[in-house]
Scaffold this motif. Structure first.
Motif, PDB file in Angstrom:
ATOM      1  N   ALA A 268       0.776  -1.132  -0.015  1.00  0.00           N
ATOM      2  CA  ALA A 268      -0.253   0.112   0.076  1.00  0.00           C
ATOM      3  C   ALA A 268       0.833   1.353  -0.059  1.00  0.00           C
ATOM      4  O   ALA A 268       0.636   2.354  -0.617  1.00  0.00           O
ATOM      5  N   ILE A 269       1.916   1.129   0.849  1.00  0.00           N
ATOM      6  CA  ILE A 269       2.928   2.129   0.736  1.00  0.00           C
ATOM      7  C   ILE A 269       3.502   2.661  -0.486  1.00  0.00           C
ATOM      8  O   ILE A 269       3.427   3.584  -1.310  1.00  0.00           O
ATOM      9  N   GLN A 270       3.751   1.697  -1.358  1.00  0.00           N
ATOM     10  CA  GLN A 270       4.497   1.525  -2.398  1.00  0.00           C
ATOM     11  C   GLN A 270       3.463   2.111  -3.678  1.00  0.00           C
ATOM     12  O   GLN A 270       3.774   2.928  -4.478  1.00  0.00           O
ATOM     13  N   ALA A 271       2.175   1.439  -3.441  1.00  0.00           N
ATOM     14  CA  ALA A 271       1.346   1.943  -4.385  1.00  0.00           C
ATOM     15  C   ALA A 271       0.788   3.422  -4.207  1.00  0.00           C
ATOM     16  O   ALA A 271       0.647   4.077  -5.316  1.00  0.00           O
ATOM     17  N   MET A 272       0.688   3.793  -3.273  1.00  0.00           N
ATOM     18  CA  MET A 272       0.380   5.240  -2.892  1.00  0.00           C
ATOM     19  C   MET A 272       1.708   6.309  -3.354  1.00  0.00           C
ATOM     20  O   MET A 272       1.416   7.489  -3.796  1.00  0.00           O
ATOM     21  N   GLY A 273       2.850   5.918  -3.322  1.00  0.00           N
ATOM     22  CA  GLY A 273       3.915   6.557  -3.773  1.00  0.00           C
ATOM     23  C   GLY A 273       3.974   6.533  -4.883  1.00  0.00           C
ATOM     24  O   GLY A 273       4.614   7.435  -5.512  1.00  0.00           O
ATOM     25  N   GLU A 274       3.179   5.812  -5.998  1.00  0.00           N
ATOM     26  CA  GLU A 274       3.235   5.867  -7.613  1.00  0.00           C
ATOM     27  C   GLU A 274       2.024   6.634  -7.899  1.00  0.00           C
ATOM     28  O   GLU A 274       1.920   6.726  -9.214  1.00  0.00           O
ATOM     29  N   ALA A 275       1.175   7.323  -7.031  1.00  0.00           N
ATOM     30  CA  ALA A 275       0.158   7.859  -7.311  1.00  0.00           C
ATOM     31  C   ALA A 275       0.186   9.218  -7.932  1.00  0.00           C
ATOM     32  O   ALA A 275      -0.857   9.801  -8.125  1.00  0.00           O
ATOM     33  N   GLY A 276       1.263   9.817  -7.970  1.00  0.00           N
ATOM     34  CA  GLY A 276       1.537  11.108  -8.509  1.00  0.00           C
ATOM     35  C   GLY A 276       1.180  12.027  -7.489  1.00  0.00           C
ATOM     36  O   GLY A 276       1.362  12.089  -6.259  1.00  0.00           O
TER      37      GLY A 276
ATOM     38  N   PHE B 143      -0.896  14.394  -5.050  1.00  0.00           N
ATOM     39  CA  PHE B 143      -2.142  14.583  -4.476  1.00  0.00           C
ATOM     40  C   PHE B 143      -2.083  15.132  -3.169  1.00  0.00           C
ATOM     41  O   PHE B 143      -0.826  15.196  -2.488  1.00  0.00           O
ATOM     42  N   GLY B 144      -3.288  15.609  -2.476  1.00  0.00           N
ATOM     43  CA  GLY B 144      -3.072  16.206  -1.051  1.00  0.00           C
ATOM     44  C   GLY B 144      -3.603  15.435  -0.028  1.00  0.00           C
ATOM     45  O   GLY B 144      -3.466  15.461   1.047  1.00  0.00           O
ATOM     46  N   THR B 145      -5.005  14.657  -0.714  1.00  0.00           N
ATOM     47  CA  THR B 145      -5.536  13.901   0.372  1.00  0.00           C
ATOM     48  C   THR B 145      -5.729  12.242  -0.226  1.00  0.00           C
ATOM     49  O   THR B 145      -5.736  12.131  -1.290  1.00  0.00           O
ATOM     50  N   PHE B 146      -6.070  11.375   0.846  1.00  0.00           N
ATOM     51  CA  PHE B 146      -6.276  10.112   0.565  1.00  0.00           C
ATOM     52  C   PHE B 146      -7.206   9.317   1.563  1.00  0.00           C
ATOM     53  O   PHE B 146      -7.560   9.967   2.666  1.00  0.00           O
ATOM     54  N   LYS B 147      -7.562   8.402   1.051  1.00  0.00           N
ATOM     55  CA  LYS B 147      -8.199   7.348   2.170  1.00  0.00           C
ATOM     56  C   LYS B 147      -7.776   6.021   1.756  1.00  0.00           C
ATOM     57  O   LYS B 147      -7.384   5.696   0.670  1.00  0.00           O
ATOM     58  N   VAL B 148      -8.183   4.795   2.776  1.00  0.00           N
ATOM     59  CA  VAL B 148      -7.896   3.644   2.442  1.00  0.00           C
ATOM     60  C   VAL B 148      -9.638   2.774   2.357  1.00  0.00           C
ATOM     61  O   VAL B 148     -10.171   3.243   3.204  1.00  0.00           O
ATOM     62  N   HIS B 149      -9.621   1.996   1.444  1.00  0.00           N
ATOM     63  CA  HIS B 149     -10.603   1.245   1.235  1.00  0.00           C
ATOM     64  C   HIS B 149     -10.372  -0.323   1.249  1.00  0.00           C
ATOM     65  O   HIS B 149     -10.126  -0.813   0.104  1.00  0.00           O
ATOM     66  N   ALA B 150     -10.709  -0.941   2.470  1.00  0.00           N
ATOM     67  CA  ALA B 150     -10.350  -2.371   2.315  1.00  0.00           C
ATOM     68  C   ALA B 150     -11.746  -3.022   2.396  1.00  0.00           C
ATOM     69  O   ALA B 150     -12.753  -2.957   2.854  1.00  0.00           O
ATOM     70  N   ARG B 151     -11.496  -4.270   1.655  1.00  0.00           N
ATOM     71  CA  ARG B 151     -12.654  -4.922   1.538  1.00  0.00           C
ATOM     72  C   ARG B 151     -12.113  -6.539   1.566  1.00  0.00           C
ATOM     73  O   ARG B 151     -11.188  -6.891   1.084  1.00  0.00           O
ATOM     74  N   ARG B 152     -13.071  -7.322   2.073  1.00  0.00           N
ATOM     75  CA  ARG B 152     -12.877  -8.831   1.988  1.00  0.00           C
ATOM     76  C   ARG B 152     -13.949  -9.582   1.247  1.00  0.00           C
ATOM     77  O   ARG B 152     -14.922  -9.599   1.572  1.00  0.00           O
ATOM     78  N   SER B 153     -13.478 -10.478   0.283  1.00  0.00           N
ATOM     79  CA  SER B 153     -14.259 -11.503  -0.456  1.00  0.00           C
ATOM     80  C   SER B 153     -14.193 -12.527   0.207  1.00  0.00           C
ATOM     81  O   SER B 153     -15.087 -13.624   0.044  1.00  0.00           O
ATOM     82  N   SER B 154     -13.145 -12.983   0.959  1.00  0.00           N
ATOM     83  CA  SER B 154     -12.725 -14.044   1.819  1.00  0.00           C
ATOM     84  C   SER B 154     -13.008 -13.687   3.066  1.00  0.00           C
ATOM     85  O   SER B 154     -12.287 -13.161   3.833  1.00  0.00           O
ATOM     86  N   THR B 155     -14.264 -14.154   3.503  1.00  0.00           N
ATOM     87  CA  THR B 155     -14.850 -13.683   4.942  1.00  0.00           C
ATOM     88  C   THR B 155     -14.039 -14.691   5.936  1.00  0.00           C
ATOM     89  O   THR B 155     -14.045 -14.430   7.410  1.00  0.00           O
ATOM     90  N   ASN B 156     -13.200 -15.728   5.719  1.00  0.00           N
ATOM     91  CA  ASN B 156     -12.490 -16.383   6.682  1.00  0.00           C
ATOM     92  C   ASN B 156     -11.320 -15.823   7.154  1.00  0.00           C
ATOM     93  O   ASN B 156     -10.372 -16.340   7.880  1.00  0.00           O
ATOM     94  N   TYR B 157     -10.855 -14.559   6.487  1.00  0.00           N
ATOM     95  CA  TYR B 157      -9.614 -14.056   7.076  1.00  0.00           C
ATOM     96  C   TYR B 157      -9.990 -13.126   8.270  1.00  0.00           C
ATOM     97  O   TYR B 157     -10.934 -12.547   8.471  1.00  0.00           O
ATOM     98  N   GLU B 158      -8.931 -13.339   9.260  1.00  0.00           N
ATOM     99  CA  GLU B 158      -9.354 -12.768  10.707  1.00  0.00           C
ATOM    100  C   GLU B 158      -9.500 -11.550  10.926  1.00  0.00           C
ATOM    101  O   GLU B 158     -10.432 -11.166  11.667  1.00  0.00           O
ATOM    102  N   LEU B 159      -8.943 -10.783   9.827  1.00  0.00           N
ATOM    103  CA  LEU B 159      -9.017  -9.299  10.149  1.00  0.00           C
ATOM    104  C   LEU B 159     -10.525  -8.730   9.429  1.00  0.00           C
ATOM    105  O   LEU B 159     -10.720  -9.053   8.252  1.00  0.00           O
TER     106      LEU B 159
END
Length: 415
Positions: A93-101, A103-119
């Motif tokens: 995620a740090i690497q991906a945001m560093g390549e975004a050009g 910008f001034g603001t950001f947010k994180v959008h996490a989602r799980r299609s695998s509901t057996n993941y503990e987080l």
């Protein structure tokens, strides 16, 4: 180990219900064709997306750009594929945001299609967001209208992380909507019309009416260049060329000057309909725009339509010239269409063409020459050239070659 790949998003395909797999499989086939020049390891379906992986595990922006030109692709993201280890996808995620050009603001959008993941997704948002705030202290969090959104998607035992994303052409995969015959000239309009129906999933079979032998064959070469320019979209498998100049001369001598164009177009539609029947196509497509020229008034369009029973589609009917030119620039045909080439559209043109033809007058002129024999002769002498860029195109078996043994492939080896 983190891998960089292209994550392909689609919109309409996701709404297809029980037929969805058919559309996805056709898109996979089309992508394999479009990406033949890249070192592709695999293209696979993953939970409402397609993933395109390269053998060097380093997908490039050039690869993403090629994918974006394929109909059916709504958006392409350069993503990192990680395991389920939090440290690994946080680093991605740090690497991906560093390549975004810039910008001034950001947010994180996490989602799980695998509901057996503990987080839980909220815990993932906090974890990744805290790391990004630490890595980019000058950037601010804005959960409502961010400049950049970092996506962290857990699915099928992997995590896909990306921030860079760009729109594709959208539409539906070529080959999912049947076959159409399109009237193709070297001008601006008809290439755009061809591209538009191809973007809706149709396999396109262009027919070009050349002014040969009364004009040079320049327009034929330009039409081949147009087909090559449309190659990234994979729309066209075969181009037909109909030498029409001599027949236009015959029509011009037989009918009133003011309705010559209507006669030309009626013959052209009948020839296109015959080719469509041989090809198994379900409709004819033209680049007409309402009121743009004399032959494109409602009265004249109706008089031309009467010559055929097959549906005639006009995707540009409500577009103005500037809109058409902008689209030609987008799809790469503009520079080709800017080149001057005499063709059947400029041959034996009347000084004062009729703008509101009456059907009775048109039918009287239509019977003044042997249009049936003319159409038969034009179809018998059609030429063609095949292209390899359309995996959904299948040449007619039997009917065309058996009925027209004298036809030869339209060769592009000499120019």
């Amino acid at each position: 180990m983190t891998e960089r790949l292209c994550l392909v998003h689609y919109h309409e395909i996701g709404l297809k219900g029980k037929n969805r797999a058919t559309f996805e499989n056709q898109l996979v086939t089309n992508l394999h064709r479009a990406l033949a020049g890249f070192d592709i390891a695999n293209i696979a379906r993953v939970s409402g997306h397609l993933v395109v992986e390269t053998n060097d595990r380093r997908a490039s922006e050039e690869l993403a750009a090629a994918i974006r030109r394929v109909p059916g692709v709504a958006r392409v993201s350069l993503a990192y594929k990680c395991g389920l280890d939090a440290d690994e996808y946080v680093a991605a995620a740090i690497q991906a945001m560093g390549e975004a050009g810039e910008f001034g603001t950001f947010k994180v959008h996490a989602r799980r299609s695998s509901t057996n993941y503990e987080l839980h997704s909220l815990d993932m948002n906090r974890l990744v967001g805290a790391a990004l705030c630490e890595a980019f202290p000058e950037k601010k969090v804005d959960v409502h209208h961010p400049d950049v959104t970092v996506i962290v998607h857990v699915v099928q035992g992997n995590t896909y992380v990306y921030a860079a994303s760009a729109p594709g052409v959208g539409g539906l995969p070529v080959g999912t909507a049947g076959k159409v015959v399109t009237l193709l000239s070297s001008g601006f309009d008809s290439p755009v019309a061809t591209w538009m129906v191809g973007r809706r999933g149709a396999t396109c079979v262009p027919v070009h009416f050349s002014g040969r032998p009364m004009t040079a064959d320049t327009s034929e070469w330009l039409c081949q260049d147009i087909v090559e320019a449309l190659a990234p979209a994979g729309l066209v498998g075969r181009l037909y060329v109909v030498p029409f100049g001599e027949r236009q001369r015959e029509i011009s001598l037989a009918v009133p000057q003011s309705i010559r164009i209507i006669m030309y177009r009626r013959v052209m539609l009948q020839v296109a309909e015959r080719i469509a029947l041989l090809e198994g196509a379900k409709a004819i497509v033209t680049g007409e725009s309402l009121g743009q020229v004399a032959s494109q008034t409602l009265d004249n369009i109706a008089a031309v339509n009467e010559a055929v029973t097959m549906p005639v589609l006009r995707p540009l009917i409500g577009s103005d010239k500037q809109e058409i030119i902008r689209r030609a620039e987008e799809i790469g045909t503009y520079d080709i269409s800017c080149q001057t080439a005499p063709d059947c559209c400029t041959l034996f043109m009347p000084r004062r063409p009729e703008t509101h033809a009456r059907l009775r007058q048109v039918l009287e002129a239509w019977e003044s020459f042997d249009h049936e024999a003319m159409v038969e002769d034009l179809v018998a002498n059609v030429e063609w050239r095949d292209f390899s860029q359309c995996p959904s195109y299948h040449a007619p078996k039997g009917a065309l070659r058996e009925h027209h043994r004298e036809l030869l492939p339209f060769s592009g080896d000499e120019r």
